[in-house]
Write a protein that holds these residues in place. Structure first.
Motif, PDB file in Angstrom:
ATOM      1  N   SER A   1     -14.234   0.559  68.669  1.00 19.64           N
ATOM      2  CA  SER A   1     -14.652   1.046  67.183  1.00 19.64           C
ATOM      3  C   SER A   1     -15.895   1.079  67.396  1.00 19.64           C
TER       4      SER A   1
ATOM      5  N   PRO B   1      -6.774   1.805  49.734  1.00 10.04           N
ATOM      6  CA  PRO B   1      -6.689   2.233  51.122  1.00 10.04           C
ATOM      7  C   PRO B   1      -7.511   3.997  51.080  1.00 10.04           C
TER       8      PRO B   1
ATOM      9  N   GLY C   1      -8.088  -6.964  52.930  1.00  7.35           N
ATOM     10  CA  GLY C   1      -9.568  -5.681  52.568  1.00  7.35           C
ATOM     11  C   GLY C   1     -10.034  -5.118  53.642  1.00  7.35           C
ATOM     12  N   TRP C   2     -10.795  -3.788  53.953  1.00  6.23           N
ATOM     13  CA  TRP C   2     -12.212  -4.616  55.233  1.00  6.23           C
ATOM     14  C   TRP C   2     -12.984  -5.654  54.365  1.00  6.23           C
TER      15      TRP C   2
ATOM     16  N   ASP D   1      -7.049   3.855  61.481  1.00  4.51           N
ATOM     17  CA  ASP D   1      -8.617   2.579  61.379  1.00  4.51           C
ATOM     18  C   ASP D   1      -9.603   2.987  62.260  1.00  4.51           C
TER      19      ASP D   1
ATOM     20  N   SER E   1      -9.823  -7.303  46.158  1.00  5.58           N
ATOM     21  CA  SER E   1      -8.422  -6.559  47.048  1.00  5.58           C
ATOM     22  C   SER E   1      -7.694  -5.630  46.622  1.00  5.58           C
TER      23      SER E   1
ATOM     24  N   HIS F   1     -16.775   2.966  56.089  1.00  2.00           N
ATOM     25  CA  HIS F   1     -17.331   2.497  56.473  1.00  2.00           C
ATOM     26  C   HIS F   1     -19.195   1.922  56.436  1.00  2.00           C
TER      27      HIS F   1
ATOM     28  N   HIS G   1     -11.875   4.884  59.412  1.00  2.00           N
ATOM     29  CA  HIS G   1     -11.897   3.981  58.341  1.00  2.00           C
ATOM     30  C   HIS G   1     -13.504   3.289  58.478  1.00  2.00           C
ATOM     31  N   GLN G   2     -13.477   2.598  60.035  1.00  2.00           N
ATOM     32  CA  GLN G   2     -14.017   1.369  60.180  1.00  2.00           C
ATOM     33  C   GLN G   2     -15.388   2.402  59.923  1.00  2.00           C
TER      34      GLN G   2
ATOM     35  N   ARG H   1     -10.773  -4.484  60.139  1.00  2.00           N
ATOM     36  CA  ARG H   1      -9.794  -5.074  58.504  1.00  2.00           C
ATOM     37  C   ARG H   1      -9.411  -6.336  58.412  1.00  2.00           C
ATOM     38  N   ARG H   2      -8.889  -6.814  57.368  1.00  2.00           N
ATOM     39  CA  ARG H   2      -8.273  -8.615  57.638  1.00  2.00           C
ATOM     40  C   ARG H   2      -6.551  -7.908  55.981  1.00  2.00           C
TER      41      ARG H   2
ATOM     42  N   TRP I   1     -17.102  -8.537  51.538  1.00  2.00           N
ATOM     43  CA  TRP I   1     -16.920  -7.501  52.094  1.00  2.00           C
ATOM     44  C   TRP I   1     -16.892  -6.251  51.583  1.00  2.00           C
TER      45      TRP I   1
END
Length: 104
Positions: free
Chosen positions: A45, A8, A68-69, A14, A4, A21, A17-18, A64-65, A88
């Protein structure tokens, strides 16, 4: 493992970021000998597709939660928070966890 407290990614939205990852996960799985395909739809996405040893296509998403991701490989309509089906995104062993779940 830093769940956590990971800062970022700077800037971006988003979907960007996706993508980052999933690209990193795809590379980590490639190193482990797993074939993947990163699907980038015109809208929506990105998703990472993995073929399981049973011949079933598994689709990994990153979501995203609050803390974190996370990567998840459950269908979108099912419950996310079963520990055996999410990890995570910043976990150093995320690729190993997903590979173990997909090959089980």
């Amino acid at each position: 493992m830093n769940h956590s407290r990971t800062p970022p990614l700077a800037g971006g939205n988003d979907v960007q970021h996706q993508f980052i990852h999933l690209a990193r996960l795809g590379w980590d799985l490639r190193v482990l000998g797993v074939t993947t395909s990163l699907v980038i739809p015109a809208s929506g996405s990105p998703v990472l597709e993995i073929m399981s040893t049973a011949g079933v296509e598994v689709r990994v998403r990153v979501i995203r939660r609050a803390w974190g991701w996370v990567f998840t490989w459950r269908p979108w309509w099912s419950v996310l928070w079963r520990r055996s089906e999410w990890v995570w995104a910043h976990d150093d062993l995320a690729a190993n966890t997903i590979m173990a779940a997909v090959t089980a």
